[in-house]
Design a protein around this motif. Structure first.
Motif, PDB file in Angstrom:
ATOM      1  N   ASP A  24      -3.598  -3.558  -1.778  1.00 47.17           N
ATOM      2  CA  ASP A  24      -2.760  -4.049  -2.883  1.00 47.17           C
ATOM      3  C   ASP A  24      -2.402  -5.505  -2.601  1.00 47.17           C
ATOM      4  O   ASP A  24      -3.146  -6.230  -1.926  1.00 47.17           O
ATOM      5  N   ASP A  25      -1.283  -5.942  -3.076  1.00 48.15           N
ATOM      6  CA  ASP A  25      -0.813  -7.328  -2.948  1.00 48.15           C
ATOM      7  C   ASP A  25      -0.755  -7.760  -1.469  1.00 48.15           C
ATOM      8  O   ASP A  25      -0.723  -6.912  -0.578  1.00 48.15           O
ATOM      9  N   TYR A  54      -6.815  -6.515  -4.968  1.00 46.33           N
ATOM     10  CA  TYR A  54      -5.734  -6.748  -5.928  1.00 46.33           C
ATOM     11  C   TYR A  54      -5.652  -8.229  -6.259  1.00 46.33           C
ATOM     12  O   TYR A  54      -5.819  -9.079  -5.376  1.00 46.33           O
ATOM     13  N   ALA A  72       4.317 -10.584  -5.363  1.00 45.40           N
ATOM     14  CA  ALA A  72       4.970 -10.889  -4.082  1.00 45.40           C
ATOM     15  C   ALA A  72       4.831 -12.370  -3.721  1.00 45.40           C
ATOM     16  O   ALA A  72       5.138 -12.759  -2.592  1.00 45.40           O
ATOM     17  N   LYS A  86      -7.398  -4.100  -8.921  1.00 44.23           N
ATOM     18  CA  LYS A  86      -6.128  -3.901  -9.650  1.00 44.23           C
ATOM     19  C   LYS A  86      -5.657  -5.288 -10.054  1.00 44.23           C
ATOM     20  O   LYS A  86      -5.526  -6.175  -9.196  1.00 44.23           O
ATOM     21  N   ASP A 112      -2.819  -7.448 -11.791  1.00 43.68           N
ATOM     22  CA  ASP A 112      -1.391  -7.248 -12.037  1.00 43.68           C
ATOM     23  C   ASP A 112      -0.781  -8.482 -12.714  1.00 43.68           C
ATOM     24  O   ASP A 112      -0.843  -9.593 -12.174  1.00 43.68           O
ATOM     25  N   CYS A 122      -2.760  -3.672 -14.720  1.00 43.82           N
ATOM     26  CA  CYS A 122      -1.391  -3.349 -14.326  1.00 43.82           C
ATOM     27  C   CYS A 122      -0.474  -4.325 -15.047  1.00 43.82           C
ATOM     28  O   CYS A 122      -0.470  -5.527 -14.728  1.00 43.82           O
ATOM     29  N   TYR A 168       2.460  -2.663 -16.594  1.00 40.70           N
ATOM     30  CA  TYR A 168       3.661  -1.813 -16.718  1.00 40.70           C
ATOM     31  C   TYR A 168       3.799  -1.155 -18.106  1.00 40.70           C
ATOM     32  O   TYR A 168       4.888  -0.725 -18.472  1.00 40.70           O
ATOM     33  N   ARG A 228      -1.960   0.880 -16.079  1.00 40.20           N
ATOM     34  CA  ARG A 228      -0.639   1.408 -15.757  1.00 40.20           C
ATOM     35  C   ARG A 228       0.152   1.562 -17.052  1.00 40.20           C
ATOM     36  O   ARG A 228       0.178   0.654 -17.881  1.00 40.20           O
ATOM     37  N   ASP A 271       7.069   0.583 -11.761  1.00 39.48           N
ATOM     38  CA  ASP A 271       6.687   1.105 -10.446  1.00 39.48           C
ATOM     39  C   ASP A 271       7.377   2.433 -10.123  1.00 39.48           C
ATOM     40  O   ASP A 271       8.580   2.591 -10.333  1.00 39.48           O
ATOM     41  N   MET A 329       1.016   5.324  -8.597  1.00 42.55           N
ATOM     42  CA  MET A 329       0.420   5.978  -7.433  1.00 42.55           C
ATOM     43  C   MET A 329       1.293   7.117  -6.899  1.00 42.55           C
ATOM     44  O   MET A 329       2.454   7.246  -7.264  1.00 42.55           O
TER      45      MET A 329
HETATM   46  C1  GLA Z   1       3.894  -4.731  -9.046  1.00 39.54           C
HETATM   47  C2  GLA Z   1       3.013  -3.505  -9.236  1.00 39.54           C
HETATM   48  C3  GLA Z   1       3.025  -2.671  -7.975  1.00 39.54           C
HETATM   49  C4  GLA Z   1       2.540  -3.504  -6.798  1.00 39.54           C
HETATM   50  C5  GLA Z   1       3.377  -4.767  -6.670  1.00 39.54           C
HETATM   51  C6  GLA Z   1       2.791  -5.742  -5.671  1.00 39.54           C
HETATM   52  O1  GLA Z   1       5.231  -4.404  -8.899  1.00 39.54           O
HETATM   53  O2  GLA Z   1       3.456  -2.765 -10.336  1.00 39.54           O
HETATM   54  O3  GLA Z   1       2.221  -1.520  -8.126  1.00 39.54           O
HETATM   55  O4  GLA Z   1       1.196  -3.810  -6.989  1.00 39.54           O
HETATM   56  O5  GLA Z   1       3.455  -5.457  -7.908  1.00 39.54           O
HETATM   57  O6  GLA Z   1       3.540  -6.906  -5.554  1.00 39.54           O
END
Ligand code: GLA
Length: 670
Positions: free
Chosen positions: A317-318, A368, A377, A402, A404, A443, A445, A463, A467, A499
């Protein structure tokens, strides 16, 4: 005795009886039992770790949480007053709206009415004498939990007599985990995706997932030209030049026996014909992810045997890229090389080597990024470098992206549909240029009802929510809100309710066992399988306990998620306490989830399990309700056991926050 009472008497003369009174701050109590809909409960800080601030007013003390949030305090009749100043924290988004309640022994003592961001705090100062159980509740005001960051500021309880923190804590009885999944038999059984899409000319990798005694040998009948099978690893590799559909019979043999399964291979435009299954680093490691942890996850995927049940992707991920403003030299550096190609940070010294490592285990690698300049982040993302990034991911051997939204809000004109779609279409076009099949996971939201257009912009999944965290309020809130999205899911394009939060999770580096009870975990996995959701394990793979493993290795349950028809379950009924969901299966059978969910419209009292829950709830499954005529046969999927054949209906007792997951076949002509 006499001495003590005379001391007490002397003390009471000195200070009056008030000397035994006590004032306790909410932020000093054991907050581990506070339910929260997103994030982590914070003492003396907002849920995102900022100073507590409501309507511009700062508070030193209090608790930051997120709707839906509940907390019970056992005053035991020793309370006197409860006071607090409550409201939406200024860090919340503009659409926030919540209602605060204070309850006492099943009665609402105080409520705030709907509060929004920017509203001045409201003051609570109430008499709680004789109250046994005090309940603090923040609801989402019935419009969803998004942006609902809330604070109980200056919250304190005055007591007439001292009580310890332990006495004030209401801890639900911990239910011991109980394993339902039977151990796999020694006979071979082929699991995993029964349909597999590939684009002509792109590298093909499909690992036959099979349980059963080792050594095992694999074979395949009717394998199309261009593909080869490694008979000892079960890996099928190669390329298919032409478009077309092939039915390949996979065979697994070992000393005790043999089994066969037809795999439909479709060479065309569509990939991800069943929901992706794998692991993602975020829900355990978050920013603490590094190369070693990703390799450890791949190792554990194989060592634990999960790979034999169809688990495939290892997704970073990030936080793998350079962080432009980082003080830590490992994260700092030049975000891109002189050609504009993205660099990984010092925690990922060689992405190509990492991907080769993951592939060498028959697994696939995910990565990601996002359309903005920075990720959520604060790491480098793909803005204005989409084609280069897709190319680089292809070179590295990435199989899953992914993507985002995060900082793209600074770039997007507005939140109109064209503005929401644009960055995803741009990356789609870039991925199409990479000579690799890369699962494309959007992603953002759920904004703009993405389920309605995620497939149109080329997403393989999207998504649908914010989260997830490992609480009932979050998991059930997300899971049960998927009702109505079923018509947008199908082979190659899936709704993604985020997830999994079973096992040791924690957004790193500190992890904790999931806060979901065992029954809530059965609900989580059952519901995600019914929803045809991508299944991405979120926990530390190297510390999987037997119970977590049992949740992730039940082949009859996973087969519901991986069914070739790809039909997402719909909600058949919901009386606000019980819900019935039904999923159509390829063989004409139905999978039914009977949930004692307690997650619908509720009175304030009903938010508190200790006040309302029954240990078990009787639920009825009727053939006609799920479109079955006449008698029907029922199988319990978690136990992998036949339940019986029924005329019209059958009843079962479902545990609190738990599920009965049943597969049902009509035994008469339909
Ligand atoms: C968002 C995504 C999370 C994750 C974080 C990473 O909040 O919805 O699933 O990937 O970013 O910073």
């Amino acid at each position: 005795m006499k001495n003590i009472s005379s001391v007490l008497f002397a003390l009471s003369l000195l200070f009056g009886t008030k000397s035994l009174a006590q004032t306790l701050w909410l932020d000093d109590l054991d907050l581990s039992t506070m339910e929260i809909g997103w994030g982590t409960v914070q003492a003396r800080k907002s849920v995102e770790g900022n100073p507590l601030t409501i309507g511009g007013q700062k508070f030193e003390r209090g608790v930051g949480t997120h709707a839906v949030s509940t907390f019970m305090v056992n005053l035991g009749g020793k309370g006197k007053r409860f006071s607090a100043s409550v409201g939406v924290d200024d860090e919340a988004g503009d659409k926030s709206s919540v209602v605060f309640y204070v309850l006492a022994d099943k009665k609402v003592l105080w409520q705030s009415g709907v509060m929004k961001k920017g509203d001045a705090s409201k003051r609570i100062d109430i008499d709680v004498r004789t109250v046994k159980l005090l309940g603090l509740l923040v609801t989402d005001a019935d419009d969803g939990i998004d942006y609902d960051h809330v604070d109980w500021c200056d919250a304190k309880i005055e007591l007439i007599a001292p009580r310890t923190k332990a006495q004030l804590t209401v801890r639900p009885p911990t239910l011991a985990p109980y394993v339902l999944t039977p151990k796999p038999s020694d006979l071979p059984r082929i699991n995993g995706a029964k349909a597999f899409g590939v684009r002509p000319g792109n590298p093909f990798l499909y690992t036959i997932a099979a349980t059963g005694k080792r050594p095992m040998k694999f074979a395949a009948k009717n394998l199309p030209k261009g593909l080869t099978l490694d008979e000892s690893t079960g890996r099928i590799t190669g390329t298919l030049d032409k478009r077309g559909e092939y039915v390949v019979t996979l065979i697994a043999r070992n000393a005790p026996g043999q089994s066969e399964l037809d795999l439909r291979i479709v060479s065309g435009d569509n990939i991800s014909l069943t929901p992706p299954m794998g692991w993602n680093s975020w829900n355990c490691w978050a920013e603490a992810v590094d190369d070693a942890k990703v390799r450890a996850a791949a190792d554990a995927m194989v060592k634990s045997g999960l790979v034999n049940h169809g688990w495939t992707y290892i997704n970073i991920d990030d936080c793998w890229m350079v962080k432009p403003d980082a003080k830590d030299p490992v994260l700092a550096g030049s975000p891109r090389d002189s050609n504009g190609m993205i660099n990984s940070n010092g925690k990922f010294p060689d992405m190509k080597a990492l991907s080769e490592y993951v592939h060498s285990k028959g697994l696939k690698l995910g990565i990601y990024s996002g359309p903005g300049p920075l990720t959520c982040a604060g790491f480098t993302a793909s803005y204005k470098h989409e084609v280069q990034d897709a190319q680089r991911f292809g070179e590295w051997g990435v199989d899953y992206l992914k993507y985002d939204w995060c900082s793209y809000s600074q770039v997007a004109k507005d939140r109109s549909l064209p503005a929401l779609k644009e960055p995803y279409a741009v990356m789609r076009a870039a991925l199409d240029k990479a000579p690799r099949d890369i699962v494309y996971s959007l992603c953002q939201y759920g904004w703009g009802d993405v389920w309605e257009w995620g497939a149109e912009v080329g997403g393989n999944c999207w998504r649908t929510t914010g989260d997830i965290v490992d609480t009932w309020s979050s998991m059930a809130g997300i899971g049960f809100k998927q009702a109505g999205h079923e018509k947008y899911a199908g082979p190659g394009h899936w709704n993604d309710p985020d997830m999994l939060v079973v096992g040791r999770v924690g957004w790193g580096p500190q992890l904790h066992p999931t806060r979901l009870t065992p029954d809530e975990q059965y609900t989580h996995i059952s519901l995600w399988c019914l929803l045809s959701a991508p299944l991405l394990i979120g926990c530390d793979m190297s510390t999987l306990d037997d119970f977590t493993l049992s949740l992730l290795t039940n082949d009859e349950v996973l087969a519901i998620n991986q069914d070739r028809l790809g039909r997402q379950a719909r909600r058949l009924s919901n009386d606000n306490v019980r819900q019935i969901w039904v999923k159509e299966m390829e063989d004409g059978s139905k999978t039914v989830g009977l949930f004692y969910a307690d997650d619908g419209k509720r009175t304030p009292v009903e938010y508190f399990g200790p006040w309302t829950k029954k240990v078990k709830m009787k639920m009825t499954l009727r053939g006609v309700d799920i479109g079955i005529k006449g008698k029907f046969r029922v199988r319990d999927l978690w136990r992998q056991k036949e339940v019986g054949v029924f005329e019209k209906e059958t009843q079962t007792a479902v545990p609190y926050h738990g599920v009965a997951l049943l597969r049902v076949w009509g035994t008469e002509k339909q």
